[in-house]
Design a protein around this motif. Structure first.
Motif, PDB file in Angstrom:
ATOM      1  N   GLN A   1      -2.408   1.743 -15.792  1.00  0.00           N
ATOM      2  CA  GLN A   1      -1.457   1.219 -14.816  1.00  0.00           C
ATOM      3  C   GLN A   1      -0.098   0.980 -15.466  1.00  0.00           C
ATOM      4  O   GLN A   1       0.949   1.170 -14.838  1.00  0.00           O
ATOM      5  CB  GLN A   1      -1.981  -0.076 -14.207  1.00  0.00           C
TER       6      GLN A   1
ATOM      7  N   THR B   1      -5.562   2.759  -6.492  1.00  0.00           N
ATOM      8  CA  THR B   1      -6.616   3.027  -7.470  1.00  0.00           C
ATOM      9  C   THR B   1      -7.819   3.638  -6.778  1.00  0.00           C
ATOM     10  O   THR B   1      -8.282   3.118  -5.759  1.00  0.00           O
ATOM     11  CB  THR B   1      -7.037   1.735  -8.197  1.00  0.00           C
TER      12      THR B   1
ATOM     13  N   LEU C   1      -3.900   5.881  -9.612  1.00  0.00           N
ATOM     14  CA  LEU C   1      -4.724   5.811 -10.820  1.00  0.00           C
ATOM     15  C   LEU C   1      -6.148   6.191 -10.480  1.00  0.00           C
ATOM     16  O   LEU C   1      -6.773   5.573  -9.614  1.00  0.00           O
ATOM     17  CB  LEU C   1      -4.701   4.404 -11.415  1.00  0.00           C
TER      18      LEU C   1
END
Length: 249
Positions: A69, A201, A85
């Motif tokens: 990150q 994410t 991510l």
């Protein structure tokens, strides 16, 4: 047009790495980590294309542990609009990363994918080419100049014999070389702005990708230390030592 940029978290290029005592890999404990220099060039080029009005959005992508990150925030501080991510603690090899990026390409439908030509930790130089093959996209590697005009990418690339200029339709994959640009200095205001930008994410299983390693590292060793050089009084002595000691002639 969207531009997808892949960035990797690696040991900082100023850090002298050490091999683990058991020879299983490189010791990165407490080592300074940063964005792969080639990927930094890729982000800079994508942001410049957006500033020229060629692109509407720059999306930074990283695959790896949660600490990636930080690398994505750096990419957004340079100018990326948002980040994704793909979080996993598994050791990622080039093929696994290419498959993850291919899944994101299918999802985001970018007009251009820009990657660094290689990472300074493994020097594999494989991910961009594998992604182009998996996604069935045209590719240009080792780009030292990139222009996007009328739905085509014109790329000047470095080859052994000099420079080669090619044109290819979009969407396409481009990998960047050192001479493409000089990444901008990241300012504190932009770092603060990056903290407010969107960072999503996902997991590899969310993308339907198996990232288990297919290659096994048997042993990692440090390069052989070079002995100190010596001075010789004349050419005859030099030739003798090259023949008897160095055994190169």
């Amino acid at each position: 047009m969207k531009i997808l940029v892949s960035v990797k978290r690696v040991v900082d290029h100023n850090v002298k790495v050490r091999v683990k005592s058991d020879g299983s890999g490189v010791d990165i404990a407490n080592a300074k980590m940063s964005m792969n220099p080639f990927d930094e060039i890729a982000v800079e080029e994508a942001v410049r294309l957006k500033e020229k009005g060629v692109a509407t959005e720059v999306i930074a992508v990283s695959c790896g542990v949660q600490q990636c990150q930080e690398t994505l925030r750096t990419a957004m501080a340079i100018g990326a609009d948002r980040a994704v991510l793909v979080q996993t603690d598994e050791e990622l090899q080039p093929l696994a990363v290419a498959r993850l990026l291919k899944a994101l390409v299918d999802k985001e439908q970018p007009g251009l994918v820009v990657l660094g030509k290689q990472a300074i930790d493994d020097d594999a130089n494989q991910t961009g080419q594998m992604l182009a093959a998996l996604a069935d996209l045209p590719q240009a590697t080792f780009a030292s100049k990139l222009e996007v005009v009328d739905g085509k990418a014109k790329v000047t690339r470095e080859v052994d014999g000099g420079l080669e200029t090619i044109s290819m339709p979009l969407p396409a994959v481009v990998t960047t070389d050192l001479r493409l640009n000089e990444p901008r200095y990241v300012t504190l205001p932009n770092i603060m702005k990056a903290k407010k930008k969107q960072l999503d994410t996902v997991k590899p299983e969310d993308l339907g990708v198996d990232v288990k390693p297919r290659l096994k590292t048997l042993k990692v060793t440090e390069p052989t230390k070079r002995s100190a050089g010596i001075k010789v009084p004349d050419v005859a002595t030099l030739l003798q030592k090259l023949k008897t000691e160095a055994k190169v002639i």
